[in-house]
Design an enzyme around this catalytic site. Structure first.
Site, PDB file in Angstrom:
ATOM      1  N   ASN A  11       0.741  -1.187  -0.189  1.00 48.56           N
ATOM      2  CA  ASN A  11      -0.130  -0.075  -0.097  1.00 48.56           C
ATOM      3  C   ASN A  11       0.967   1.123  -0.145  1.00 48.56           C
ATOM      4  O   ASN A  11       1.867   1.330   0.847  1.00 48.56           O
ATOM      5  CB  ASN A  11      -0.845  -0.221   1.331  1.00 48.56           C
ATOM      6  CG  ASN A  11      -1.782  -1.042   1.392  1.00 48.56           C
ATOM      7  OD1 ASN A  11      -2.236  -1.508   0.145  1.00 48.56           O
ATOM      8  ND2 ASN A  11      -2.098  -1.749   2.393  1.00 48.56           N
TER       9      ASN A  11
ATOM     10  N   GLY B 223      -3.832   3.637   0.412  1.00 44.39           N
ATOM     11  CA  GLY B 223      -4.216   3.080   1.962  1.00 44.39           C
ATOM     12  C   GLY B 223      -3.209   3.020   2.624  1.00 44.39           C
ATOM     13  O   GLY B 223      -3.446   2.029   3.714  1.00 44.39           O
ATOM     14  N   GLN B 224      -2.053   3.788   2.584  1.00 40.54           N
ATOM     15  CA  GLN B 224      -0.779   3.208   3.522  1.00 40.54           C
ATOM     16  C   GLN B 224      -1.217   4.039   4.884  1.00 40.54           C
ATOM     17  O   GLN B 224      -1.274   5.395   4.584  1.00 40.54           O
ATOM     18  CB  GLN B 224       0.561   3.784   2.912  1.00 40.54           C
ATOM     19  CG  GLN B 224       1.649   3.464   3.779  1.00 40.54           C
ATOM     20  CD  GLN B 224       2.984   3.887   2.864  1.00 40.54           C
ATOM     21  OE1 GLN B 224       2.842   4.295   1.927  1.00 40.54           O
ATOM     22  NE2 GLN B 224       4.169   3.874   3.523  1.00 40.54           N
TER      23      GLN B 224
ATOM     24  N   HIS C  32       6.474  -1.123   3.663  1.00 40.66           N
ATOM     25  CA  HIS C  32       6.130  -2.435   4.063  1.00 40.66           C
ATOM     26  C   HIS C  32       5.516  -3.045   2.871  1.00 40.66           C
ATOM     27  O   HIS C  32       4.628  -2.731   2.295  1.00 40.66           O
ATOM     28  CB  HIS C  32       5.341  -2.690   5.514  1.00 40.66           C
ATOM     29  CG  HIS C  32       4.314  -1.788   5.458  1.00 40.66           C
ATOM     30  ND1 HIS C  32       4.154  -0.260   5.678  1.00 40.66           N
ATOM     31  CD2 HIS C  32       3.202  -2.130   5.326  1.00 40.66           C
ATOM     32  CE1 HIS C  32       2.814  -0.106   5.443  1.00 40.66           C
ATOM     33  NE2 HIS C  32       2.026  -0.859   5.356  1.00 40.66           N
TER      34      HIS C  32
HETATM   35  P1  DGP Z   1      -0.890  -0.069   5.825  1.00 40.26           P
HETATM   36  O1  DGP Z   1       0.106   1.018   6.257  1.00 40.26           O
HETATM   37  O2  DGP Z   1      -2.161   0.307   5.532  1.00 40.26           O
HETATM   38  O3  DGP Z   1      -0.183  -0.604   4.440  1.00 40.26           O
HETATM   39  O4  DGP Z   1      -0.958  -1.244   6.797  1.00 40.26           O
HETATM   40  C1  DGP Z   1      -0.054  -1.141   8.174  1.00 40.26           C
HETATM   41  C2  DGP Z   1      -0.408  -2.653   8.800  1.00 40.26           C
HETATM   42  O5  DGP Z   1       0.524  -2.736   9.914  1.00 40.26           O
HETATM   43  C3  DGP Z   1      -1.695  -2.767   9.283  1.00 40.26           C
HETATM   44  O6  DGP Z   1      -2.338  -3.951   8.431  1.00 40.26           O
HETATM   45  C4  DGP Z   1      -1.737  -3.115  10.652  1.00 40.26           C
HETATM   46  C5  DGP Z   1      -0.216  -3.326  10.923  1.00 40.26           C
HETATM   47  N1  DGP Z   1       0.477  -2.880  12.292  1.00 40.26           N
HETATM   48  C6  DGP Z   1       0.182  -1.655  12.476  1.00 40.26           C
HETATM   49  N2  DGP Z   1       0.708  -1.310  13.609  1.00 40.26           N
HETATM   50  C7  DGP Z   1       1.354  -2.537  14.133  1.00 40.26           C
HETATM   51  C8  DGP Z   1       2.040  -2.931  15.080  1.00 40.26           C
HETATM   52  O7  DGP Z   1       2.416  -1.977  16.292  1.00 40.26           O
HETATM   53  N3  DGP Z   1       2.484  -4.457  15.290  1.00 40.26           N
HETATM   54  C9  DGP Z   1       2.009  -5.034  14.171  1.00 40.26           C
HETATM   55  N4  DGP Z   1       2.723  -6.356  14.343  1.00 40.26           N
HETATM   56  N5  DGP Z   1       1.198  -4.713  13.016  1.00 40.26           N
HETATM   57  C10 DGP Z   1       0.992  -3.245  13.016  1.00 40.26           C
END
Ligand code: DGP
Length: 112
Positions: free
Chosen positions: A85, A91-92, A98
């Protein structure tokens, strides 16, 4: 830009880590959208795919190799999806590059 993922890299907050090397880290997503859902991130603070520089070629290559290796270890032999994303329309939410790897069920297409 520093983010929550920098804290995970520095072990300041816990994560279920599946792989770690000098370049990248793989850990389970805290909000899984499939039976297997993990993230692969570079340790280098790169905000998004849109911020890649020429020097990042090997970093991204390593991330993809790790994604493939961990997916196999997680038993995703029938396939999986890798998504990055990117920025607002993508939608990031976390401003640290990542790759999501999701599998363990039949995934639909297109995403919303
Ligand atoms: P996105 O930026 O929308 O591509 O997604 C970020 C992803 O990161 C989301 O699916 C949830 C995950 N995420 C956010 N905070 C944490 C965290 O503190 N620990 C873990 N394991 N995952 C996280």
């Amino acid at each position: 830009m520093s983010s929550i993922f920098s804290k995970i890299i520095r072990k300041e907050i816990p994560a279920d880590i599946l792989h770690e090397d000098d370049v990248c880290l793989a850990f389970r997503d805290i909000n899984p959208q499939a039976p297997v859902h993990f993230l692969v991130i570079p340790k280098k603070e790169i905000s998004s795919l849109a911020d890649l520089e020429k020097d990042d070629e090997l970093v991204v290559g390593r991330c993809l190799l790790v994604a493939s290796k961990v997916a196999a270890e997680e038993g995703l032999h029938n396939g999986y999806r890798l998504i990055a994303n990117t920025l607002g329309d993508g939608g990031q939410e976390v401003p640290h590059l990542h790759f999501h790897i999701m599998g363990g069920r039949k995934l639909t297409w297109p995403p919303g």
